[in-house]
Design an enzyme around this catalytic site. Structure first.
Site, mmCIF file in Angstrom:
data_model
loop_
_atom_site.group_PDB
_atom_site.id
_atom_site.type_symbol
_atom_site.label_atom_id
_atom_site.label_comp_id
_atom_site.label_asym_id
_atom_site.label_seq_id
_atom_site.Cartn_x
_atom_site.Cartn_y
_atom_site.Cartn_z
ATOM 1 N N TYR A 149 1.156 -0.960 -0.020
ATOM 2 C CA TYR A 149 0.110 -0.267 0.544
ATOM 3 C C TYR A 149 1.035 1.312 0.376
ATOM 4 O O TYR A 149 0.677 2.165 -1.102
ATOM 5 C CB TYR A 149 -1.073 0.274 0.967
ATOM 6 C CG TYR A 149 -2.237 1.794 0.972
ATOM 7 C CD1 TYR A 149 -2.399 1.211 0.342
ATOM 8 C CD2 TYR A 149 -1.384 1.939 1.420
ATOM 9 C CE1 TYR A 149 -4.565 2.026 0.431
ATOM 10 C CE2 TYR A 149 -3.006 3.345 2.196
ATOM 11 C CZ TYR A 149 -3.617 3.606 1.258
ATOM 12 O OH TYR A 149 -4.236 4.093 1.494
HETATM 13 N N1 LIG Z 1 -9.825 5.952 4.264
HETATM 14 C C1 LIG Z 1 -8.593 6.874 4.132
HETATM 15 O O1 LIG Z 1 -7.823 6.484 5.572
HETATM 16 C C2 LIG Z 1 -7.281 6.896 3.452
HETATM 17 C C3 LIG Z 1 -6.429 7.655 3.719
HETATM 18 C C4 LIG Z 1 -5.888 8.004 2.204
HETATM 19 C C5 LIG Z 1 -6.139 7.968 1.334
HETATM 20 N N2 LIG Z 1 -6.944 6.758 1.476
HETATM 21 C C6 LIG Z 1 -7.379 6.409 -0.501
HETATM 22 O O2 LIG Z 1 -8.462 7.149 -0.734
HETATM 23 C C7 LIG Z 1 -8.961 6.230 -1.151
HETATM 24 C C8 LIG Z 1 -10.543 6.008 -1.446
HETATM 25 O O3 LIG Z 1 -10.480 5.311 -0.332
HETATM 26 P P1 LIG Z 1 -11.384 4.936 0.450
HETATM 27 O O4 LIG Z 1 -10.749 4.799 2.140
HETATM 28 O O5 LIG Z 1 -13.104 5.352 -0.050
HETATM 29 O O6 LIG Z 1 -11.846 3.173 0.875
HETATM 30 P P2 LIG Z 1 -13.157 2.548 0.120
HETATM 31 O O7 LIG Z 1 -12.737 0.802 0.106
HETATM 32 O O8 LIG Z 1 -14.321 2.970 1.135
HETATM 33 O O9 LIG Z 1 -13.347 2.523 -1.645
HETATM 34 C C9 LIG Z 1 -12.905 2.712 -2.356
HETATM 35 C C10 LIG Z 1 -13.669 1.839 -3.565
HETATM 36 O O10 LIG Z 1 -12.790 1.591 -4.168
HETATM 37 C C11 LIG Z 1 -13.360 0.252 -4.858
HETATM 38 N N3 LIG Z 1 -12.935 -0.347 -5.757
HETATM 39 C C12 LIG Z 1 -11.474 -1.272 -5.724
HETATM 40 N N4 LIG Z 1 -11.014 -1.809 -5.945
HETATM 41 C C13 LIG Z 1 -11.265 -1.610 -7.542
HETATM 42 C C14 LIG Z 1 -11.103 -2.105 -9.047
HETATM 43 N N5 LIG Z 1 -9.916 -3.074 -9.287
HETATM 44 N N6 LIG Z 1 -11.599 -1.036 -9.579
HETATM 45 C C15 LIG Z 1 -12.991 -0.156 -9.702
HETATM 46 N N7 LIG Z 1 -13.304 0.144 -8.532
HETATM 47 C C16 LIG Z 1 -12.113 -0.723 -7.361
HETATM 48 C C17 LIG Z 1 -14.680 -0.127 -4.625
HETATM 49 O O11 LIG Z 1 -15.281 -0.844 -4.604
HETATM 50 C C18 LIG Z 1 -14.814 0.807 -3.528
HETATM 51 O O12 LIG Z 1 -16.248 1.441 -3.568
HETATM 52 C C19 LIG Z 1 -8.100 4.973 -1.648
HETATM 53 O O13 LIG Z 1 -7.126 4.861 -2.756
HETATM 54 C C20 LIG Z 1 -7.484 5.025 -0.088
HETATM 55 O O14 LIG Z 1 -6.287 4.328 -0.778
HETATM 56 C C21 LIG Z 1 -7.746 6.734 1.544
#
Ligand SMILES: NC(=O)c1ccc[n+]([C@@H]2O[C@H](COP(=O)([O-])OP(=O)(O)OC[C@H]3O[C@@H](n4cnc5c(N)ncnc54)[C@H](O)[C@@H]3O)[C@@H](O)[C@H]2O)c1
Length: 242
Positions: A149
């Protein structure tokens, strides 16, 4: 603001909040997600401005087809937000499963590349575009036991820097956002212990709300963002030191 935006990962978490934020401004949003039922639920929440698309961003053909279908149905997008991502397993480097390493990189990094590659030619042709890549503070600081990650997010920041410089005079601005932890589905069920660990380095001592990330994503996607490109924008409650 009108126009069309593609938001990947829009079925959940940060992507969902960003899609809502865009629709509030009258922007048509294409909700791209591998979870079609989830994208449909978010489309129902948002209403007429949202259209769900089933897209697995690990599939180059599916990404290209979704870009064409979005263009045909909603008009050529001038905004792309790459939010789809996974955390992958928690394991020390010595036991980190190699196939999971490849999966995390294929979604978080290669998926972002594929979507950018689909979007950039039309944005360059029109002389205007905004791309926002959701990276992570983990890609700057590192976090233990999630090496794939962290590596993927550092690479997304690097990709953003490269694209930003490459497209700087062509009207297409590319920026990354580096949030600290937000309580979304990406963590599954959080134990109190894990939550405490995630917050240990955050001076503001709380999770970032998806709506706060959406506000920054909206600004970076708007014409108001006019002299920033190839940059990583912090939203980490004071955690980032650079
Ligand atoms: N939540 C956190 O703490 C956090 C912090 C920093 C960065 N992020 C980043 O933010 C982004 C969103 O994360 P989130 O917290 O909303 O997570 P989440 O799990 O709520 O949402 C992620 C979405 O991506 C979709 N997804 C996964 N694999 C996929 C694929 N192969 N094709 C299309 N869609 C796909 C999932 O179905 C889901 O709807 C991510 O890139 C994550 O790394 C999250």
């Amino acid at each position: 603001m009108s126009g069309t935006a593609v938001v990947t990962g829009a079925a959940s978490g940060l992507g969902r909040a960003i899609a809502h934020r865009f629709a509030r401004e009258g922007i048509r949003v294409a909700l791209w997600d591998v979870d079609l039922a989830g994208a449909q639920r978010v489309a129902t929440e948002i209403g007429a401005l949202a259209t769900p698309f089933a897209v697995d961003i690990t599939d180059t053909g599916a990404v290209k087809a979704a870009w064409s279908a979005t263009k045909a149905g909603l008009g050529t997008p001038s905004i792309l937000v790459n939010s789809a991502g996974i955390l992958g397993p928690s394991a020390g480097i010595a036991s980190y499963p190699e196939e999971q390493w490849h999966r995390v990189l294929d979604i978080n990094l290669n998926g972002t590349f594929r979507c950018c590659q689909a979007a950039v030619p039309d944005m360059v042709a029109s002389g205007y575009g905004r791309i926002v890549n959701i990276a992570s503070i983990a890609g700057k600081d590192g976090n233990p036991n999630v090496s794939a990650y962290v590596a993927s997010k550092a690479a997304v920041i690097a990709l953003t820097k490269s694209m930003g410089k490459e497209l700087a005079t062509l009207g297409v601005l590319v920026n990354a956002i580096t949030p600290s932890a937000s309580e979304t589905a990406i963590f599954g069920d959080l134990t109190d212990e894990r939550r405490a660990k995630l917050l240990a380095n955050v001076p503001m001592a709380r999770m970032v709300r998806p709506e706060e990330v959406a506000e920054l994503a909206y600004w970076l996607s708007s014409p108001a963002c006019s002299f920033s490109t190839g940059a990583a924008f912090d939203i980490s409650g004071g955690r980032a030191t650079y």
